[in-house]
Design a protein around this motif. Structure first.
Motif, PDB file in Angstrom:
ATOM      1  N   ARG A 197       0.854  -1.196   0.000  1.00 49.04           N
ATOM      2  CA  ARG A 197       0.000   0.000   0.000  1.00 49.04           C
ATOM      3  C   ARG A 197       0.880   1.232   0.000  1.00 49.04           C
ATOM      4  N   CYS A 198       0.398   2.244  -0.670  1.00 49.88           N
ATOM      5  CA  CYS A 198       1.156   3.469  -0.831  1.00 49.88           C
ATOM      6  C   CYS A 198       1.054   4.273   0.466  1.00 49.88           C
ATOM      7  N   ASP A 199       1.809   3.867   1.477  1.00 43.67           N
ATOM      8  CA  ASP A 199       1.614   4.397   2.822  1.00 43.67           C
ATOM      9  C   ASP A 199       2.884   4.130   3.622  1.00 43.67           C
ATOM     10  N   SER A 200       3.364   5.109   4.383  1.00 43.46           N
ATOM     11  CA  SER A 200       4.572   4.854   5.165  1.00 43.46           C
ATOM     12  C   SER A 200       4.710   5.839   6.316  1.00 43.46           C
ATOM     13  N   ASP A 201       4.720   5.328   7.547  1.00 44.88           N
ATOM     14  CA  ASP A 201       5.036   6.141   8.727  1.00 44.88           C
ATOM     15  C   ASP A 201       5.415   5.203   9.863  1.00 44.88           C
ATOM     16  N   HIS A 204       3.067   2.306   9.691  1.00 42.96           N
ATOM     17  CA  HIS A 204       2.675   1.745   8.388  1.00 42.96           C
ATOM     18  C   HIS A 204       3.874   1.577   7.468  1.00 42.96           C
ATOM     19  N   LEU A 205       3.918   0.422   6.783  1.00 41.20           N
ATOM     20  CA  LEU A 205       4.956   0.169   5.777  1.00 41.20           C
ATOM     21  C   LEU A 205       4.276   0.049   4.422  1.00 41.20           C
ATOM     22  N   PRO A 206       4.954   0.466   3.339  1.00 41.31           N
ATOM     23  CA  PRO A 206       4.351   0.272   2.008  1.00 41.31           C
ATOM     24  C   PRO A 206       4.299  -1.208   1.633  1.00 41.31           C
ATOM     25  N   ASN A 207       5.129  -2.003   2.280  1.00 39.19           N
ATOM     26  CA  ASN A 207       5.188  -3.431   1.989  1.00 39.19           C
ATOM     27  C   ASN A 207       5.123  -4.158   3.319  1.00 39.19           C
ATOM     28  N   PHE A 208       3.994  -4.769   3.615  1.00 37.08           N
ATOM     29  CA  PHE A 208       3.878  -5.508   4.875  1.00 37.08           C
ATOM     30  C   PHE A 208       3.269  -6.875   4.599  1.00 37.08           C
TER      31      PHE A 208
END
Ligand code: DAH
Length: 339
Positions: A197-201, A204-208
């Motif tokens: 998912r286009c998400d990172s903080d 949250h990882l873009p690849n989990f």
């Protein structure tokens, strides 16, 4: 052949022996003077031409020179060999006090450790392992899961698009559809793998990774789902943990719920991991929406089912008390060794 000539050969031989820089050169010099057709051996052959009475004396002279040269040769050979061994030892010197560069041993990644443990628990309930592609057709990732084009639920999933009809799968739920299409109920399957998912903080990882469970049988109720998940949570986190369902919405389940487990760190009292609520969310679940059965051409209500999907990083964080999800993909051995 005069004595002077003989002496001359001897001096030349000695010079050649002395000049030799290594044992090969020395050996070549030996062949040149003392070898079968060497200079000294050649003089021996001249004996035949000498008058009888001179032969013994000349023979002795040649022999003396030969003995002397051989002695000199073997001394020079010893010296050169020693020199060579010393310089070899010098160049290949090992400093045994130097600290060695130990290559750290790898260890099983906590994500795979957790995944394998989950498989182990679910296998005891009769669940079999399934996988699916990471580049997924829009149909499997969305459409067949009752998420039509322009459905707001698509926005929740920050999708990476490959092209018009392909995406990097945003969840493991498409594995449900593959399984429904390829196998005949009753079914108990567990699927896992990376999702994107286009998400990172910090959380949250873009690849989990997700783990997906599905049970399809003749009579399946929320009670079966709750029983299965409660059993799983106790087996995975520890016997004292409670499970609670909060009503929620997913297009592919009806009714849907979000699953919380009581915080394994503070045992429900409240801590920073559970944000002082005593509960931690681990994923979503619900009874399979009849629409999904329709897409997969499975007869409903003859066959009914439940499904659930959990975040593997989330479960590892809760189980091991890791405070930053971004540590997982870094693969730092100092981190990995702790599990
Ligand atoms: N696929 C959902 C997500 O990624 C999680 C999920 C919810 C999976 C409910 C399920 C389910 O199987 O029944 O957000």
């Amino acid at each position: 052949m005069s004595q002077t000539q003989l002496n001359d050969i001897k001096q030349k031989a000695l010079k050649a022996f002395q000049a030799a820089q290594n044992s090969t050169e020395l050996y070549n010099a030996k062949v040149q003077y003392l070898g079968k057709s060497g200079a000294l051996t050649e003089t021996m052959k001249l004996m035949a031409t000498l008058p009888k009475e001179e032969k013994p004396q000349f023979g002795k002279l040649v022999n003396d020179v030969k003995t002397e040269l051989e002695a000199f040769y073997s001394k020079a050979e010893d010296e050169l060999k020693n020199k060579e061994i010393n310089s070899q030892m010098e160049s290949e010197k090992l400093d045994l006090t130097l600290p060695i560069d130990i290559q750290p041993l790898g260890s099983e990644h906590p994500i795979y450790k957790v995944t394998n443990e989950i498989f182990g628990i679910m296998a005891r309930l009769g669940y079999a392992l399934r996988t699916g592609p990471m580049i997924e057709k829009d149909y499997y990732n969305f459409e067949a899961l009752n998420i039509p084009k322009n459905h707001p639920a698509r926005d929740m999933q920050d999708t990476f698009f490959i092209d018009e009809t392909h995406v990097l799968r945003t969840h493991t739920s498409p594995i449900q559809i593959h399984s429904l299409e390829n196998e005949k109920p009753p079914l108990r399957v567990i699927g896992t793998g990376p999702v994107f998912r286009c998400d990172s903080d910090i959380s949250h990882l873009p690849n989990f990774h997700q783990i997906e469970g599905m049970c399809v049988d003749e009579k399946v109720s929320m009670a079966d789902l709750k029983g299965t998940i409660s059993f799983f949570v106790k087996e995975f986190f520890g016997p004292g943990l409670k499970t609670r369902f909060r009503p929620s919405f997913f297009p592919f389940t009806e009714p849907s719920a979000e699953v919380d487990c009581s915080c394994p760190i503070c045992k429900g009292k409240g801590c920073s991991l559970c944000k002082h609520t005593g509960w931690i969310e681990i994923g979503g679940c619900g009874l399979i929406n009849p629409k999904v059965f329709e897409f997969a051409k499975v007869e409903y209500p003859k066959w009914q089912g439940f499904a659930f999907g959990f975040g593997v990083e989330r479960m590892a964080i809760i189980k091991y008390g890791v405070d930053d999800i971004r540590l997982f993909p870094q693969n730092d051995v100092r981190f990995l060794k702790q599990f």
